[in-house]
Design a protein around this motif. Structure first.
Motif, PDB file in Angstrom:
ATOM      1  N   THR A  61     -30.425  -4.203 -25.278  1.00 31.49           N
ATOM      2  CA  THR A  61     -29.032  -4.486 -25.635  1.00 31.49           C
ATOM      3  C   THR A  61     -28.087  -3.820 -24.653  1.00 31.49           C
ATOM      4  O   THR A  61     -27.125  -4.436 -24.181  1.00 31.49           O
ATOM      5  CB  THR A  61     -28.728  -4.009 -27.067  1.00 31.49           C
ATOM      6  OG1 THR A  61     -29.606  -4.674 -27.977  1.00 31.49           O
ATOM      7  CG2 THR A  61     -27.287  -4.272 -27.453  1.00 31.49           C
ATOM      8  N   VAL A  62     -28.365  -2.565 -24.322  1.00 31.55           N
ATOM      9  CA  VAL A  62     -27.533  -1.838 -23.361  1.00 31.55           C
ATOM     10  C   VAL A  62     -27.543  -2.569 -22.024  1.00 31.55           C
ATOM     11  O   VAL A  62     -26.494  -2.821 -21.422  1.00 31.55           O
ATOM     12  CB  VAL A  62     -28.017  -0.374 -23.187  1.00 31.55           C
ATOM     13  CG1 VAL A  62     -27.246   0.319 -22.073  1.00 31.55           C
ATOM     14  CG2 VAL A  62     -27.875   0.392 -24.493  1.00 31.55           C
ATOM     15  N   ALA A  63     -28.731  -2.937 -21.562  1.00 29.90           N
ATOM     16  CA  ALA A  63     -28.852  -3.632 -20.273  1.00 29.90           C
ATOM     17  C   ALA A  63     -28.100  -4.952 -20.277  1.00 29.90           C
ATOM     18  O   ALA A  63     -27.422  -5.307 -19.300  1.00 29.90           O
ATOM     19  CB  ALA A  63     -30.317  -3.861 -19.936  1.00 29.90           C
ATOM     20  N   ARG A  77     -18.449  -2.111 -11.013  1.00 31.73           N
ATOM     21  CA  ARG A  77     -19.866  -2.401 -11.189  1.00 31.73           C
ATOM     22  C   ARG A  77     -20.404  -1.328 -12.120  1.00 31.73           C
ATOM     23  O   ARG A  77     -20.257  -0.131 -11.864  1.00 31.73           O
ATOM     24  CB  ARG A  77     -20.604  -2.345  -9.845  1.00 31.73           C
ATOM     25  CG  ARG A  77     -22.083  -2.646  -9.967  1.00 31.73           C
ATOM     26  CD  ARG A  77     -22.762  -2.672  -8.616  1.00 31.73           C
ATOM     27  NE  ARG A  77     -22.489  -1.489  -7.809  1.00 31.73           N
ATOM     28  CZ  ARG A  77     -23.144  -0.340  -7.890  1.00 31.73           C
ATOM     29  NH1 ARG A  77     -24.117  -0.200  -8.758  1.00 31.73           N
ATOM     30  NH2 ARG A  77     -22.828   0.672  -7.113  1.00 31.73           N
ATOM     31  N   TYR A  78     -20.975  -1.753 -13.226  1.00 32.81           N
ATOM     32  CA  TYR A  78     -21.537  -0.827 -14.196  1.00 32.81           C
ATOM     33  C   TYR A  78     -23.052  -0.828 -14.030  1.00 32.81           C
ATOM     34  O   TYR A  78     -23.658  -1.866 -13.773  1.00 32.81           O
ATOM     35  CB  TYR A  78     -21.170  -1.248 -15.624  1.00 32.81           C
ATOM     36  CG  TYR A  78     -19.683  -1.352 -15.834  1.00 32.81           C
ATOM     37  CD1 TYR A  78     -18.908  -0.200 -15.978  1.00 32.81           C
ATOM     38  CD2 TYR A  78     -19.040  -2.582 -15.876  1.00 32.81           C
ATOM     39  CE1 TYR A  78     -17.533  -0.289 -16.160  1.00 32.81           C
ATOM     40  CE2 TYR A  78     -17.677  -2.670 -16.057  1.00 32.81           C
ATOM     41  CZ  TYR A  78     -16.925  -1.523 -16.201  1.00 32.81           C
ATOM     42  OH  TYR A  78     -15.576  -1.609 -16.380  1.00 32.81           O
ATOM     43  N   SER A  79     -23.646   0.335 -14.170  1.00 29.69           N
ATOM     44  CA  SER A  79     -25.096   0.422 -14.058  1.00 29.69           C
ATOM     45  C   SER A  79     -25.641   1.346 -15.134  1.00 29.69           C
ATOM     46  O   SER A  79     -24.909   2.124 -15.750  1.00 29.69           O
ATOM     47  CB  SER A  79     -25.499   0.899 -12.674  1.00 29.69           C
ATOM     48  OG  SER A  79     -24.935   2.156 -12.396  1.00 29.69           O
ATOM     49  N   VAL A  80     -26.951   1.237 -15.354  1.00 32.34           N
ATOM     50  CA  VAL A  80     -27.644   2.019 -16.366  1.00 32.34           C
ATOM     51  C   VAL A  80     -28.626   2.947 -15.659  1.00 32.34           C
ATOM     52  O   VAL A  80     -29.377   2.509 -14.793  1.00 32.34           O
ATOM     53  CB  VAL A  80     -28.425   1.097 -17.326  1.00 32.34           C
ATOM     54  CG1 VAL A  80     -29.192   1.918 -18.355  1.00 32.34           C
ATOM     55  CG2 VAL A  80     -27.507   0.108 -18.001  1.00 32.34           C
ATOM     56  N   ARG A  81     -28.594   4.201 -16.023  1.00 33.97           N
ATOM     57  CA  ARG A  81     -29.580   5.159 -15.511  1.00 33.97           C
ATOM     58  C   ARG A  81     -30.283   5.771 -16.717  1.00 33.97           C
ATOM     59  O   ARG A  81     -29.655   6.445 -17.534  1.00 33.97           O
ATOM     60  CB  ARG A  81     -28.918   6.241 -14.674  1.00 33.97           C
ATOM     61  CG  ARG A  81     -29.955   7.155 -14.029  1.00 33.97           C
ATOM     62  CD  ARG A  81     -29.360   8.114 -13.045  1.00 33.97           C
ATOM     63  NE  ARG A  81     -28.664   7.375 -11.980  1.00 33.97           N
ATOM     64  CZ  ARG A  81     -27.767   7.930 -11.181  1.00 33.97           C
ATOM     65  NH1 ARG A  81     -27.436   9.191 -11.315  1.00 33.97           N
ATOM     66  NH2 ARG A  81     -27.180   7.218 -10.243  1.00 33.97           N
ATOM     67  N   SER A  82     -31.576   5.511 -16.826  1.00 38.72           N
ATOM     68  CA  SER A  82     -32.355   6.006 -17.965  1.00 38.72           C
ATOM     69  C   SER A  82     -32.484   7.523 -17.942  1.00 38.72           C
ATOM     70  O   SER A  82     -32.530   8.139 -16.886  1.00 38.72           O
ATOM     71  CB  SER A  82     -33.748   5.382 -17.965  1.00 38.72           C
ATOM     72  OG  SER A  82     -33.660   4.009 -18.201  1.00 38.72           O
ATOM     73  N   GLU A  83     -32.560   8.072 -19.134  1.00 38.20           N
ATOM     74  CA  GLU A  83     -32.784   9.498 -19.316  1.00 38.20           C
ATOM     75  C   GLU A  83     -33.844   9.631 -20.403  1.00 38.20           C
ATOM     76  O   GLU A  83     -33.543   9.858 -21.574  1.00 38.20           O
ATOM     77  CB  GLU A  83     -31.477  10.194 -19.716  1.00 38.20           C
ATOM     78  CG  GLU A  83     -31.573  11.690 -19.879  1.00 38.20           C
ATOM     79  CD  GLU A  83     -31.965  12.407 -18.603  1.00 38.20           C
ATOM     80  OE1 GLU A  83     -32.841  13.267 -18.666  1.00 38.20           O
ATOM     81  OE2 GLU A  83     -31.389  12.099 -17.534  1.00 38.20           O
ATOM     82  N   ALA A  84     -35.107   9.440 -19.995  1.00 39.12           N
ATOM     83  CA  ALA A  84     -36.223   9.398 -20.942  1.00 39.12           C
ATOM     84  C   ALA A  84     -36.369  10.685 -21.745  1.00 39.12           C
ATOM     85  O   ALA A  84     -36.728  10.651 -22.921  1.00 39.12           O
ATOM     86  CB  ALA A  84     -37.521   9.082 -20.209  1.00 39.12           C
ATOM     87  N   SER A  85     -36.080  11.817 -21.134  1.00 41.97           N
ATOM     88  CA  SER A  85     -36.239  13.094 -21.838  1.00 41.97           C
ATOM     89  C   SER A  85     -35.266  13.230 -23.010  1.00 41.97           C
ATOM     90  O   SER A  85     -35.499  14.016 -23.919  1.00 41.97           O
ATOM     91  CB  SER A  85     -36.060  14.267 -20.875  1.00 41.97           C
ATOM     92  OG  SER A  85     -34.730  14.313 -20.396  1.00 41.97           O
TER      93      SER A  85
END
Length: 100
Positions: A61-63, A77-85
């Motif tokens: 959904t975020v993507a 330009r919007y981007s997503v950077r994961s933060e798994a921790s």
């Protein structure tokens, strides 16, 4: 399966005759509003959906929201950077390169 011509008849109406849709907030409205409020070089953290609390958003959904808003924006330009921790991600805003 019935042939196409056996379908029920549809009533044709004017767009003016259709009642106005009341504005409604979707589940992603708060996410869209927060993204829209970002300025270049700003970011914010989005927690992924937690079944226990019912809070957060699914990664897909975020993507989807970020991709659509980035595509629709002439300036950012919007981007997503994961933060798994942290079981979430960051939404980042950057200016789109000028074509000049």
């Amino acid at each position: 399966m019935q042939p196409l011509d056996a379908m029920s008849v549809f009533e044709k109406v004017s767009v003016a005759d259709i009642p106005a849709r009341s504005a409604r907030r979707s589940k992603t409205t708060p996410l869209r509003e927060a993204i829209s409020a970002l300025l270049p070089e700003e970011a914010f953290y989005v927690p992924y959906f937690d079944q226990e609390t019912g809070e957060g958003f699914k990664p897909s959904t975020v993507a989807q929201v970020v991709g659509r808003m980035s595509k629709d924006s002439a300036d950012y330009r919007y981007s997503v950077r994961s933060e798994a921790s942290k079981n979430g991600c960051y939404i980042i805003c950057n200016p789109k390169p000028s074509n000049g």
